[in-house]
Design an enzyme around this catalytic site. Structure first.
Site, mmCIF file in Angstrom:
data_model
loop_
_atom_site.group_PDB
_atom_site.id
_atom_site.type_symbol
_atom_site.label_atom_id
_atom_site.label_comp_id
_atom_site.label_asym_id
_atom_site.label_seq_id
_atom_site.Cartn_x
_atom_site.Cartn_y
_atom_site.Cartn_z
ATOM 1 N N TYR A 116 0.377 4.824 -7.606
ATOM 2 C CA TYR A 116 1.128 4.945 -6.340
ATOM 3 C C TYR A 116 2.643 4.901 -6.555
ATOM 4 O O TYR A 116 3.101 4.612 -7.639
ATOM 5 C CB TYR A 116 0.629 4.005 -5.252
ATOM 6 C CG TYR A 116 0.659 2.505 -5.412
ATOM 7 C CD1 TYR A 116 1.377 1.857 -6.386
ATOM 8 C CD2 TYR A 116 -0.059 1.714 -4.482
ATOM 9 C CE1 TYR A 116 1.378 0.468 -6.455
ATOM 10 C CE2 TYR A 116 -0.064 0.339 -4.552
ATOM 11 C CZ TYR A 116 0.671 -0.284 -5.554
ATOM 12 O OH TYR A 116 0.680 -1.644 -5.616
ATOM 13 N N GLU A 117 3.369 5.265 -5.510
ATOM 14 C CA GLU A 117 4.831 5.463 -5.620
ATOM 15 C C GLU A 117 5.170 6.501 -6.680
ATOM 16 O O GLU A 117 6.218 6.435 -7.318
ATOM 17 C CB GLU A 117 5.549 4.143 -5.902
ATOM 18 C CG GLU A 117 5.363 3.070 -4.839
ATOM 19 C CD GLU A 117 5.942 3.457 -3.482
ATOM 20 O OE1 GLU A 117 6.751 4.404 -3.417
ATOM 21 O OE2 GLU A 117 5.560 2.833 -2.482
ATOM 22 N N GLY A 118 4.294 7.470 -6.861
ATOM 23 C CA GLY A 118 4.517 8.522 -7.855
ATOM 24 C C GLY A 118 3.834 8.183 -9.160
ATOM 25 O O GLY A 118 4.175 7.198 -9.804
#
Lengths: 574, 574
Positions: free
Chosen positions: B429-431
């Protein structure tokens, strides 16, 4: 749960049996009784069985799992039927040694079967693995009575087997075992004590369970030398072989685990349970060692199996999922074409081939050692390497399989997280990676002054020499990388030998040393595959894929040996 | 569940604030308003709060988790009280920028707090993290009305915030977003569409939830340029600030995840929900980018936190567990003294220090960049490195924590497996790590021709120069290893620059390149720590431990850069 159909790796085994290790590794191992073609048929048949019967139960095994109800372990619906079908198809008997009444399939084929059972349903496969281990132990040491009453039922698959070693204060150190076996007037033994982490210690999918128990006898010396081996069935067996009353073995708890929920892990309490001595009093550890090698190699097959299943799921997702534009491939291309996803998939598949090939190679080495004792040191050298390296790498690989899925990988219904959870036990059970690396350094390197290691390095260097003469760039690159890697392995081995007088230094870098050897051995497998491909008359897409996998392994995995060699040189950091 | 008391790393932060990055990094960042001593008090206070209020809820968050009942998410008992205590103690306000009405703690301190909230209860910390991210986004772009109505309530902690980006066909590629926002006569917007993976998308621990939604407006251009940002509260807010009717946002599903069960991950359905435009039409992505950097750096803090908690549990087990004889230590010594267990613990602690220090360094770089724009490129360079490297390493580290426990690590009640499950989402998550590495290679290396990377390497080489002159052997070894590592990093950067015309090559090795830089940066942090220790007047056990950790990192982790550099050089394997 999304169940991705399981695709057995028949082509890889065909390639391994026919080409990688010489003309026909199966015919050589069986003196021509079985050929590579026959073996491929066995693999294909097992694959079909596994895909249709075992794989569909994998998710329910995880979700529902084994439950303890009124002192009995209940398996999810379908497990008993699957086990019956497994037995009826003859798969238990197929792998058992001829001396025990089995079909005695050669190691190379057992490697493939081991992978397939574990890939399709690792939790289920553990039941078979423990039974197979006990078959080996009883075949080596049991009296005729025990062979007739118990071994025959294990080989037929009617009953299943367990291994009872671990206790709350005796895991890695079996010398701490406190379970007592006291001789009775009738020649049996009364077993009392608690055993933990007993895989498939109770279940309801076969009519009886045979426990193989390590226990201490009255007056026995302290430590591991005082241990003896006993058979203790769940249901007592009459003189005519009929099943009688329950033995005094209770399942007092069932563990709630991170993974392999479909494999019941029991706490068993022996309350003066009736046991029968296997082999000599005090010969318990020797008896257990018989099954140790096969169980540890079996972990190599399990690592390959779980890794391949996770990989197959990652491939299926990456080939069906589209998102955005893919560099050089435009819009609408599946994410499998994205350079980084492709990197992850190649990273997985190239390691899986390496561990699959090494599994076949090592299993076959043991067959060769039966005929030629000079092969034994190399075969035993590879046991900790295969077990330690393959299981550690398989855990990392299941993590990659999650990563390929992005956010979906973290959702349990996707199914790929199960492999990540299931895999995590592999570097722990059947001897942790540290146990493997201590065995490697202590018994397999220091004891012979590095002679076996050097013999291996010379073989790898010879393979590199063969590739160097090729005008195929992949072969040339592999030769150059192998040369440097062998040099690093030789330096690291010299460093380990230099630590002979300071065991803490040796043991502080034993795991890095093991991982170095496993990584190098994996590259060697790829090098042999490249040589086999180049020996082909024709070259097809499959061949090209094999060269790519080898080249990838050489560029992405093999360089680790240089980092690991630098670590090994440092000894303990104090 | 076994809950090991959480021990906040106050000493490490004291050392980092006072010595590692100059005289007093906190005083420098706050123009003397706050000193390192004050900051240490803040860290100690947060640690006490976290240990007593948040850590005890970690296991129940996992075991019971969030549940969806009649369309509402219900949190386990204790979460609402803990959140109220968190708000009442002022922790939300403390970190919010002064411009938004917060206390504006400097980055170096926020790094420590971020670690502590995540270490004590990562699932809980996500609620705060998302709120903090939304505070930054609204502070940068929102109108006075929105600031007054929503931002003030977020900064006070009364309401919580969410980020609504992902849709079933728009995750990594936000250009695929299909949610529509249609202007209404009253100046509001009607939002329609489905958002997935919404962290803390619904819950019952605060009175209102503010959703920040990326959506497309009628006639907007295709792709990411057509996106706008909206605020949509769960309960509509009256002109006087009072809470009114429910907005048309439904929680239609709650994900069943591998980990962070105490963080509700929702599927939200917007059914013409009322929204308010934030910033300009078409300015959505720019608004999101504001929070991106802080959220990604925040992942670095989370990685450190989860890793440290897993490490603390491994240490507690290894120090209390005895088994067999330990080499050089005799019988009765805890397994922590075993060379391989000690190796694993040092492997963990040395990486944790590296990521903790890098978190402080990078957070402080952003503070420095506020005053000196010349620092901005280096600060932004480090965002993907910290996020990608720290989260990947933290996952591996939680696996080590299980291994230290042996078989007990696989039993859920032990508690360490939770960290392994919780951690796995971080590289996603968050890239994902691939998104980070593409950002690194594309925007931070190729765009400036490697100038920022080279400026960093020059700084690291300078640190190595300083150490070379020391007569402390650890310093000399670190200098020599750093020199070689910097040389490898320079070669790898040249290779990446050489791939400028063949993006597939660059992206196929972007993750190895990122891991190389992260590993090198971690070593640099240790080198700075060694320099700080050597600058001491006196030397105590803590100092000796810091030197050992640095030496270990140099021998076990830093050598990876050479393997990774060889991989980077290979480009895509085709």
């Amino acid at each position: 749960m999304v169940t991705i159909p399981y695709q057995p790796p028949v082509e890889d085994y065909t390639f391994l049996y026919r080409e990688v290790f010489g003309a026909d590794v199966v015919a050589r191992a069986t003196d021509g009784e079985l050929t590579a073609e026959d073996a491929t048929d066995v693999i294909a048949g097992a694959g079909e069985f596994a895909a249709s019967v075992l794989a569909p139960l994998q998710a329910v095994g995880d979700r529902v799992g084994a439950r303890l109800e009124d002192g009995r372990v209940r398996m999810p619906e379908g497990f008993a039927e699957a086990y019956r079908a497994f037995v009826d198809a003859g798969w238990v008997t197929a792998e058992a040694p001829v001396s025990a009444g089995g079909d005695g399939l050669p190691g190379a084929v057992r490697a493939g079967l081991g992978e397939i059972w574990n890939a399709s349903n690792a939790a289920f496969a553990l039941c078979w693995l423990l039974t197979a281990g006990q078959i080996h132990a009883l075949d080596a040491a049991a009296s005729d009575d025990i062979r007739e009453t118990y071994l025959s039922k294990l080989v037929s698959g009617e009953w299943t087997g367990t291994m009872n070693l671990t206790e709350p204060d005796a895991g890695t150190d079996l010398g701490g075992i406190r379970t007592m076996a006291t001789p009775q007037d009738d020649g049996t033994w009364a077993i009392r004590g608690q055993k933990i982490f007993i895989t498939w210690g109770d279940h309801d999918i076969a009519e009886n369970i045979v426990h193989l128990v390590l226990a201490r006898t009255p007056g026995a010396p302290e430590g591991a030398k005082g241990l003896s081996l006993f058979v203790a069935p769940r249901l007592l067996v009459g003189a005519d072989g009929s099943l009688g009353a329950r033995n005094a073995v209770e399942t007092v708890a069932l563990e709630h685990k991170l993974g392999i929920h479909g494999s019941p892990t029991c706490v068993l309490s022996y309350e003066d349970a009736t046991g029968y001595l296997v082999g000599e009093v005090g010969g318990g550890l020797a008896g257990m060692f018989v099954m140790m090698n096969s169980a540890r190699i079996g972990m190599g097959f399990q690592a390959t199996g779980i890794a391949d299943r996770a990989y197959q799921q990652a491939v299926a997702y990456a080939q069906s999922r589209t998102q955005g534009r893919v560099q050089g491939r435009g819009a609408g291309a599946p994410i499998a074409e994205h350079p980084d996803v492709r990197r992850m998939l190649l990273s997985m598949s190239s390691r899986i081939f390496a561990m699959r090939a090494l599994g076949v190679y090592v299993a076959d080495l043991f067959d060769r050692a039966d005929a030629d004792p000079a092969v034994t040191p190399l075969a035993e050298f590879f046991v900790p390497v295969l077990k330690g390296w393959a299981t550690e790498d398989a855990v990392a690989l299941t993590s990659d399989a999650i990563q390929v899925h992005g956010g979906m990988g973290f959702i349990e219904e996707t199914g790929v997280a199960q492999h990540y959870r299931d895999a995590r036990i592999m570097p722990i059970y059947e001897g942790t990676t540290a146990i493997q690396s201590n065995d490697l350094i202590g018994r397999k390197v220091l004891r012979d002054g590095g002679a076996t290691a050097e013999a291996l390095f010379a073989q790898i260097a010879e393979t590199a020499d063969g590739l160097r003469r090729s005008d195929e760039p992949v072969a040339a690159r592999m030769a150059e990388r192998l040369d440097r890697a062998v040099a690093a392995a030789r330096r690291a081995t010299d460093d380990v030998l230099g630590f002979a007088g300071s065991p803490r230094d040796a043991h502080a870098v034993s795991v890095p040393y093991l991982m170095l050897l496993g990584t190098l051995a994996g590259a060697w497998m790829h090098a042999l595959a490249v040589a086999a491909v180049l020996a082909h008359a024709t070259s097809d897409a499959q061949d090209a894929a094999r060269l790519t996998a080898a080249d990838f392994y050489g560029a992405h995995h093999l360089p680790r040996v240089h980092a690991l060699a630098e670590t090994v040189a440092s000894g303990e950091i104090a």
